[in-house]
Design an enzyme around this catalytic site. Sequence first.
Site, PDB file in Angstrom:
ATOM      1  N   PHE A  17     -16.565  32.189 -10.277  1.00 19.05           N
ATOM      2  CA  PHE A  17     -15.230  31.636 -10.205  1.00 19.05           C
ATOM      3  C   PHE A  17     -14.467  32.305  -9.078  1.00 19.05           C
ATOM      4  O   PHE A  17     -14.443  33.521  -8.966  1.00 19.05           O
ATOM      5  CB  PHE A  17     -14.537  31.870 -11.544  1.00 19.05           C
ATOM      6  CG  PHE A  17     -13.103  31.432 -11.589  1.00 19.05           C
ATOM      7  CD1 PHE A  17     -12.755  30.102 -11.418  1.00 19.05           C
ATOM      8  CD2 PHE A  17     -12.109  32.346 -11.826  1.00 19.05           C
ATOM      9  CE1 PHE A  17     -11.434  29.704 -11.470  1.00 19.05           C
ATOM     10  CE2 PHE A  17     -10.787  31.954 -11.883  1.00 19.05           C
ATOM     11  CZ  PHE A  17     -10.451  30.629 -11.708  1.00 19.05           C
ATOM     12  N   HIS A  18     -13.866  31.509  -8.214  1.00 18.96           N
ATOM     13  CA  HIS A  18     -13.081  32.020  -7.094  1.00 18.96           C
ATOM     14  C   HIS A  18     -11.619  31.669  -7.338  1.00 18.96           C
ATOM     15  O   HIS A  18     -11.196  30.552  -7.061  1.00 18.96           O
ATOM     16  CB  HIS A  18     -13.533  31.398  -5.775  1.00 18.96           C
ATOM     17  CG  HIS A  18     -14.946  31.676  -5.424  1.00 18.96           C
ATOM     18  ND1 HIS A  18     -15.417  32.943  -5.210  1.00 18.96           N
ATOM     19  CD2 HIS A  18     -15.999  30.858  -5.249  1.00 18.96           C
ATOM     20  CE1 HIS A  18     -16.696  32.888  -4.899  1.00 18.96           C
ATOM     21  NE2 HIS A  18     -17.076  31.633  -4.930  1.00 18.96           N
ATOM     22  N   PRO A  19     -10.834  32.620  -7.859  1.00 18.18           N
ATOM     23  CA  PRO A  19      -9.428  32.296  -8.092  1.00 18.18           C
ATOM     24  C   PRO A  19      -8.723  31.924  -6.786  1.00 18.18           C
ATOM     25  O   PRO A  19      -8.872  32.601  -5.777  1.00 18.18           O
ATOM     26  CB  PRO A  19      -8.840  33.589  -8.656  1.00 18.18           C
ATOM     27  CG  PRO A  19     -10.007  34.357  -9.153  1.00 18.18           C
ATOM     28  CD  PRO A  19     -11.159  33.965  -8.281  1.00 18.18           C
ATOM     29  N   THR A  20      -7.997  30.849  -6.807  1.00 15.58           N
ATOM     30  CA  THR A  20      -7.233  30.396  -5.651  1.00 15.58           C
ATOM     31  C   THR A  20      -5.894  29.865  -6.140  1.00 15.58           C
ATOM     32  O   THR A  20      -5.671  29.718  -7.346  1.00 15.58           O
ATOM     33  CB  THR A  20      -7.946  29.260  -4.896  1.00 15.58           C
ATOM     34  OG1 THR A  20      -7.948  28.095  -5.720  1.00 15.58           O
ATOM     35  CG2 THR A  20      -9.367  29.613  -4.514  1.00 15.58           C
TER      36      THR A  20
END
Length: 131
Positions: free
Chosen positions: A63-66
């Site tokens: 998961f890549h928080p953006t």
Amino acid sequence: MRPNYLATPTDQQCLVDGLKLCRRVLEQAPLSGFVESEYLPGPKVQTDAEWLEHARQTGGTVFHPTSTCKMGQDPRSVVDPELRVRGIAGLRVADASVMPTVVSGNTNAASIMIGEKCADLVRSGAQRAAA
């Protein structure tokens, strides 16, 4: 950010069921012919509690928080269009948090672009100050 993985019984059971299903699939022909032995978690893990503990110890995310740092002109924006943090002089945000929405591909290239743009903004500001 704390994503709270495995915080609810439903999440825990879903993950345990998925891991057990993976084991069953790999035990079936034709895949079983390609499996010499199970490395992780290994055959000793059998109960739901053991599966859950394995997940807690070894689990991760891609998961890549953006999009957590609103950019704009309005008072609710965290950063302005030049990536300057409102209310904190000299601080900019140059990462995926300033993306208005999640990109459809990997966030790496877009994050590099944001960093490069921020570097250009810092350089141009320094040049204006020197002039």
